[in-house]
Design an enzyme around this catalytic site. Structure first.
Site, PDB file in Angstrom:
ATOM      1  N   HIS A  84       0.875  -1.165   0.039  1.00 34.07           N
ATOM      2  CA  HIS A  84      -0.056  -0.013  -0.150  1.00 34.07           C
ATOM      3  C   HIS A  84       0.854   1.286   0.108  1.00 34.07           C
ATOM      4  O   HIS A  84       0.356   2.187  -0.431  1.00 34.07           O
ATOM      5  CB  HIS A  84      -0.866   0.050   1.193  1.00 34.07           C
ATOM      6  CG  HIS A  84      -0.599   0.343   2.419  1.00 34.07           C
ATOM      7  ND1 HIS A  84      -0.369  -0.824   3.355  1.00 34.07           N
ATOM      8  CD2 HIS A  84      -0.407   1.360   3.244  1.00 34.07           C
ATOM      9  CE1 HIS A  84       0.114  -0.252   4.561  1.00 34.07           C
ATOM     10  NE2 HIS A  84       0.088   1.181   4.467  1.00 34.07           N
ATOM     11  N   ASP A 219       1.106  -7.652   2.043  1.00 30.78           N
ATOM     12  CA  ASP A 219       1.248  -6.288   1.904  1.00 30.78           C
ATOM     13  C   ASP A 219       2.932  -5.870   1.685  1.00 30.78           C
ATOM     14  O   ASP A 219       3.236  -5.111   2.744  1.00 30.78           O
ATOM     15  CB  ASP A 219       0.589  -5.468   2.932  1.00 30.78           C
ATOM     16  CG  ASP A 219       0.328  -4.085   2.645  1.00 30.78           C
ATOM     17  OD1 ASP A 219       1.120  -3.648   1.752  1.00 30.78           O
ATOM     18  OD2 ASP A 219      -0.624  -3.424   3.305  1.00 30.78           O
ATOM     19  N   SER A 653       3.784   2.216   8.374  1.00 27.29           N
ATOM     20  CA  SER A 653       3.493   1.305   7.199  1.00 27.29           C
ATOM     21  C   SER A 653       4.899   1.123   6.605  1.00 27.29           C
ATOM     22  O   SER A 653       5.590   1.855   6.050  1.00 27.29           O
ATOM     23  CB  SER A 653       2.592   1.747   6.161  1.00 27.29           C
ATOM     24  OG  SER A 653       1.288   1.757   6.928  1.00 27.29           O
TER      25      SER A 653
HETATM   26  N1  ARG Z   1      -4.498   0.238   7.145  1.00 31.98           N
HETATM   27  C1  ARG Z   1      -3.522   0.171   6.550  1.00 31.98           C
HETATM   28  C2  ARG Z   1      -2.529   1.341   6.979  1.00 31.98           C
HETATM   29  O1  ARG Z   1      -2.971   2.489   7.363  1.00 31.98           O
HETATM   30  C3  ARG Z   1      -3.530   0.297   4.983  1.00 31.98           C
HETATM   31  C4  ARG Z   1      -4.466  -0.604   4.500  1.00 31.98           C
HETATM   32  C5  ARG Z   1      -4.180  -0.548   3.064  1.00 31.98           C
HETATM   33  N2  ARG Z   1      -5.177  -1.129   2.410  1.00 31.98           N
HETATM   34  C6  ARG Z   1      -6.555  -1.294   2.075  1.00 31.98           C
HETATM   35  N3  ARG Z   1      -7.341  -1.902   1.914  1.00 31.98           N
HETATM   36  N4  ARG Z   1      -6.950   0.211   2.030  1.00 31.98           N
HETATM   37  O2  ARG Z   1      -1.533   1.181   7.318  1.00 31.98           O
END
Ligand code: ARG
Length: 718
Positions: A84, A219, A653
Site C-alpha cells: 500500500h 502487503d 507502514s
Molecule cells: N490500514 C493500513 C494502514 O494504514 C493500510 C491498508 C491499505 N489497504 C486497504 N485496503 N486500504 O497502514
C-alpha cells in the site's frame, strides 16, 4: 499467581517494567528503557541500534515517499516496504496493457527496473535545538509564538539544508512544544520499482479486512534506491548505480514463536496521547461522523465507476485506497473511543491534574480554559469538515480552488506579461495533470451530493450568502436541484473545455475566472470559511497549543519520577518500539492466535471477487503444497502474517519488524480494529501491530513471482 510473581520481580530488581506502550526516540533511549528492552530479550548494544559514528540499524531505515517507512535489505540499495506504500507508484507504472497493479511485476534484472517519482530519505543526524527555539519564542503565546517559532525554524533549516535539494531539515516539536529536535536527512531521488505481487495478494481482503485481524494480506512491494557513482544522492540518471548503504538488514527465515521479542523502527505519523476529554468529545460527536459519512458517499460513487472499467480503476485506485483507509479508521476510532469510554478516562486524569494544580497559577486554570476554547470553536467544526471532505472532496472543485492563486497573481501590482505567460503555462500543466486523474462521472455525482449534504447538515446561517438560492433556481420542480446544478457546472466549466481554456490562457482575466461555474463553487465556500471561520480555527488551535504545552509541563512536574520514561507523541520522526509476538483476546471467550496461514487465506478465497480473488498460479502452488524452504515447522504451512504488541501508528507502514538480533522477521502494515482508539489512548491488552511474515514475502517473490534473483540478493539468517 501472576501478581505474586510480579511483586517478586519488583523486589529483586530496581528495574521498572513497562507495558509495550511507547514510541521511543532511538538516539535517546535512556538507560531505563534500554535495560527494559534487554530484559525483554534484546541482544544488541545501544550503538547497534543508533550511532552517530558507526553503521547502525538506523542507517537501514528510510522515509519512503511522503508518508511511509521502508528498509534497506541488501548491499545494493534494495528496499522492502508495504504494497500500500508502493501502490501509487505501481498504479502509475501500470497501463491497461501492462497492468502491473493487477498482474504483479518482477524486473528480470536491474535494467528492467522502472523509474518512479518517489524519493527516499535517510536520517543523517538529530540535534537538540530546544534552547534556540525556546529563546526565540520567549514568553510569547498564541499567534506571536507560532510566528516566532516558524521564523526560528526557518533559520535553523536554512543553515543546514539551504537550497540543497538533496538535504532536508525538519525541526520537530516534542512534548507539545516543550522540546525541539532538528532532523537532517539525505534525500535520494532515483528510486526504481523492482517488483510487486498482484494486487489480489498485496491487497488481499481489501477494505473488508483492512484494520482487522485475522488478516491474510501480502502487503509488500520492492524498490531500489540509486545514487551517483560516488554514492551521493542524485536525481534520476542512467549513469546512477545501486546505492551502497551504511547498513542493511539481514533477513531471518527462522520463524517466530508466541512471546518472541519484536522491535520496530520507523516513522509513526501522529498520535495525541494527551488529548483532552473535550477533544475526544468533539471528535466522536462531530469530526469523525461528519468525515465518515462524506467519505462513504464519495467512495460509493468512485467504486461504482472503478468496477465498470479497468482504465478508471487504474486512474482512481490510489486515491480511492487512501480515502477508504482513513474512512474505516475514523469510523472504528469513534466506536472504540466510545466503547472504552476514553472520554471518561480523560476526565478522570484531568480531574486529578486539576486537583494537583490547585494554587499553582500556571496550571490551575488549564482545563477551565480548554473548556472555553472548545465551546468557542465547536459551532463551526462541521463547516470545516464539510469543506475539506465534502465540497473539496469533489476533485474538480479541489482542482479549480488552485485558480485562486492564479487570480491573486493576476491582481498583483507587478503584473507583467512575461510573468503572466509563465503563470499560465504552469496552470495549463496543472490542468493536464488534473485531467489525467479525473473521472467526471463519479465526480459530478460527488459534487451534487456534497452540496446537498452541506445544505442539510451545516447551520443555515453559515451557508455562503445566496449560494443555495442559486442552486435551487437551477433545478426544475421534479428534478433534484443539486444534480441539475452539478450537471451545469460540469457542462460549462472551462476545466473540461479545451477551447475555452485555451482562450482563457491566451488572455487571462479575473472576470473570466470568476465567471467559471466550478470556480464560483470553490470560491464561495472557501471565502466564507476564510473570512469567518479560519481566524476562529487558528485562534482555537493556537490556544490549544499554549494550553497543551503547559499541560505537558505540568504533567512532568506532577510526576518527576516518570520523566525519564516518558515518550513524546508521534510526529513522523524516527522511533523505535519494542514488544513481543503476542496473541490476544478481542472479547469474552474468544482468543486470537498470533499467526495467520495459507490455509486460512484459501478459506477466504472467492473466485472473481473484487477483494478476495487469487491468481490461478497461487492456487496451484497451494494445492501442490509447494512451500519451498519457507514453511513454518510448527504449522506445517506458510505463515502469512503475525501480530506483535508494538506501539505503532500510520506512517509506520512498511516498517521492519526485527528480532532480538536485529534481523528482519516481517513488515508492519496495520493495526487491529479493537485498538483503533490508539492515537488517543494506548490499550495494553488489546493493541496489536499486524505484520506480513518475511517468509511469506520471500515465498511470493520466489515461488509466485519467479524472481529468485531478488532472494539471492538478501543476506538470509537460517
Ligand atoms: N490500514 C493500513 C494502514 O494504514 C493500510 C491498508 C491499505 N489497504 C486497504 N485496503 N486500504 O497502514
Amino acid at each position: 499467581m501472576k501478581k505474586l510473581l510480579l511483586s517478586f520481580t519488583l523486589a529483586v530488581s530496581v528495574l521498572q517494567s513497562f507495558a509495550d506502550e511507547g514510541m521511543w526516540i532511538p538516539m535517546l533511549l535512556g538507560k531505563q528503557v534500554y535495560a527494559d528492552m534487554v530484559k525483554k530479550g534484546l541482544k544488541l548494544k545501544p550503538e547497534q541500534l543508533y550511532s552517530v559514528n558507526k553503521a547502525s540499524i538506523k542507517d537501514a531505515i528510510i522515509i519512503f515517499g511522503g508518508g511511509c517507512t521502508g528498509e534497506i535489505v541488501s548491499n545494493q540499495g534494495l528496499i522492502f516496504t508495504n504494497h500500500h506504500c508502493g501502490y501509487d507508484a505501481i498504479a502509475t507504472a501500470s497501463s491497461v496493457e501492462n497492468n502491473y497493479l493487477r498482474d504483479g511485476f518482477w524486473a528480470a534484472d536491474k535494467a528492467k527496473e522502472i523509474p518512479t517519482q518517489l524519493t527516499v530519505k535517510f536520517l543523517d543526524r538529530i540535534e537538540d535545538v530546544t534552547d534556540r527555539m525556546l529563546k526565540a519564542a520567549g514568553n510569547t503565546t498564541g499567534e506571536a509564538r507560532t510566528k516566532a517559532l516558524a521564523a526560528e525554524t526557518k533559520k535553523i533549516t536554512d543553515e543546514v539544508a539551504g537550497t540543497n535539494e538533496f538535504k532536508n531539515a525538519v525541526v520537530a516539536s516534542m512534548f507539545k512544544g516543550n522540546q525541539y529536535f532538528l532532523y537532517v536527512y539525505d534525500v535520494f531521488k532515483d528510486v526504481r520499482f523492482v517488483g510487486t505481487p498482484p494486487e489480489s495478494i498485496g491487497k488481499f481482503g481489501g477494505d473488508t479486512d483492512n484494520w482487522e485481524w485475522p488478516r491474510h494480506t501480502g502487503d509488500f512491494s520492492v524498490f531500489r534506491v540509486y545514487s551517483s557513482k560516488d554514492g551521493k544522492p542524485a536525481a534520476y540518471s542512467k549513469e546512477n548505480v545501486p546505492y551502497k548503504p551504511k547498513h542493511f538488514l539481514p533477513v531471518s527465515v527462522k520463524g517466530i514463536k508466541d512471546g518472541d521479542f519484536a522491535m520496530i523502527f520507523g516513522y509513526p505519523g501522529g498520535t495525541n496521547r494527551y488529548e483532552t476529554s473535550f477533544g475526544v468529545k468533539l471528535k466522536t460527536d462531530i469530526e469523525n461522523p461528519t468525515l465518515v459519512k462524506l467519505r462513504d458517499m464519495r467512495l460509493k460513487y468512485m467504486l461504482a465507476e472503478m468496477q465498470k472499467d479497468p482504465a478508471v480503476k487504474l486512474k482512481l485506485a490510489s486515491n480511492y485506497a487512501s480515502i477508504a483507509n482513513y474512512w474505516k479508521f475514523f469510523d472504528g476510532e469513534s466506536k472504540q473511543l466510545i466503547k472504552y469510554d476514553v472520554f471518561g478516562q480523560k476526565q478522570k486524569q484531568e480531574a486529578a491534574f486539576t486537583a494537583w494544580a490547585k494554587g499553582k497559577p500556571d496550571y490551575e486554570n488549564i482545563f477551565a480554559d480548554y473548556e472555553k476554547n472548545y465551546a468557542a470553536w465547536r459551532p463551526y467544526a462541521k463547516y470545516r469538515q464539510h469543506l475539506n471532505e465534502g465540497i473539496l472532496g469533489s476533485p474538480l472543485v479541489r482542482y479549480v480552488s488552485s485558480w485562486r492563486a492564479v487570480r491573486q497573481r493576476l491582481m498583483a501590482k507587478d503584473f507583467n506579461p512575461e510573468a503572466i505567460k509563465k503563470l499560465m503555462e504552469q496552470a495549463t500543466e496543472a490542468r493536464k495533470q488534473f485531467l489525467a486523474d479525473e473521472n467526471k462521472k463519479s465526480d459530478q455525482q460527488i459534487l451534487a451530493q456534497a452540496l446537498s449534504m452541506f445544505s442539510a447538515d451545516v447551520p443555515a446561517e453559515q451557508h455562503p450568502a445566496g449560494f443555495f438560492a442559486k442552486v435551487l433556481a437551477a433545478g426544475s420542480i421534479d428534478e433534484n436541484p443539486f444534480k441539475q446544478f452539478a450537471a451545469q457546472v460540469f457542462e460549462n466549466t472551462m476545466a473540461f473545455d479545451d477551447a475555452k481554456w485555451n482562450a482563457f490562457a491566451a488572455k487571462p482575466t479575473v472576470d473570466a475566472l470568476q465567471n467559471d461555474p466550478a470556480f464560483a463553487v470553490a470560491d464561495a465556500f472557501i471565502n466564507q470559511y476564510n473570512n469567518n471561520y479560519a481566524p476562529k480555527f487558528a485562534a482555537f488551535a493556537e490556544k490549544n497549543n499554549d494550553l497543551g504545552r503547559m499541560y505537558l509541563k505540568g504533567i512532568m512536574e506532577m510526576n518527576p519520577e516518570k520523566v525519564n520514561t516518558m515518550y513524546p507523541d508521534a510526529n513522523f520522526t524516527m522511533r523505535t518500539s519494542y514488544g513481543k509476538v503476542q496473541s490476544y483476546q478481542p472479547k469474552d471467550a474468544v482468543k486470537y492466535d498470533f499467526v495467520c496461514t495459507l490455509d486460512g487465506l484459501m478459506a477466504k478465497y472467492v473466485p472473481g471477487d473484487y477483494e478476495f480473488d487469487l491468481p490461478a498460479k497461487f492456487v496451484e502452488l497451494y494445492k501442490a503444497k509447494d512451500f519451498g524452504s519457507y514453511a513454518d515447522a510448527a504449522k506445517n504451512d506458510i505463515v502469512v502474517s503475525f501480530i506483535t504488541s508494538n506501539d505503532i501508528t500510520g506512517g509506520n507502514s512498511g516498517s521492519p519488524v526485527l528480532n532480538a538480533k536485529g534481523e528482519l522477521i516481517g513488515l508492519a502494515f496495520d493495526g487491529n480494529y479493537e485498538a483503533l482508539s490508539h492515537k488517543l489512548a494506548f490499550d495494553k491488552d488489546l493493541n496489536r501491530t499486524i505484520n506480513v511474515d518475511v517468509r511469506y514475502v520471500l515465498w511470493c517473490i520466489e515461488k509466485l513471482g519467479g524472481a529468485k534473483h531478488i532472494v539471492d540478493e538478501l543476506q538470509l539468517a537460517k
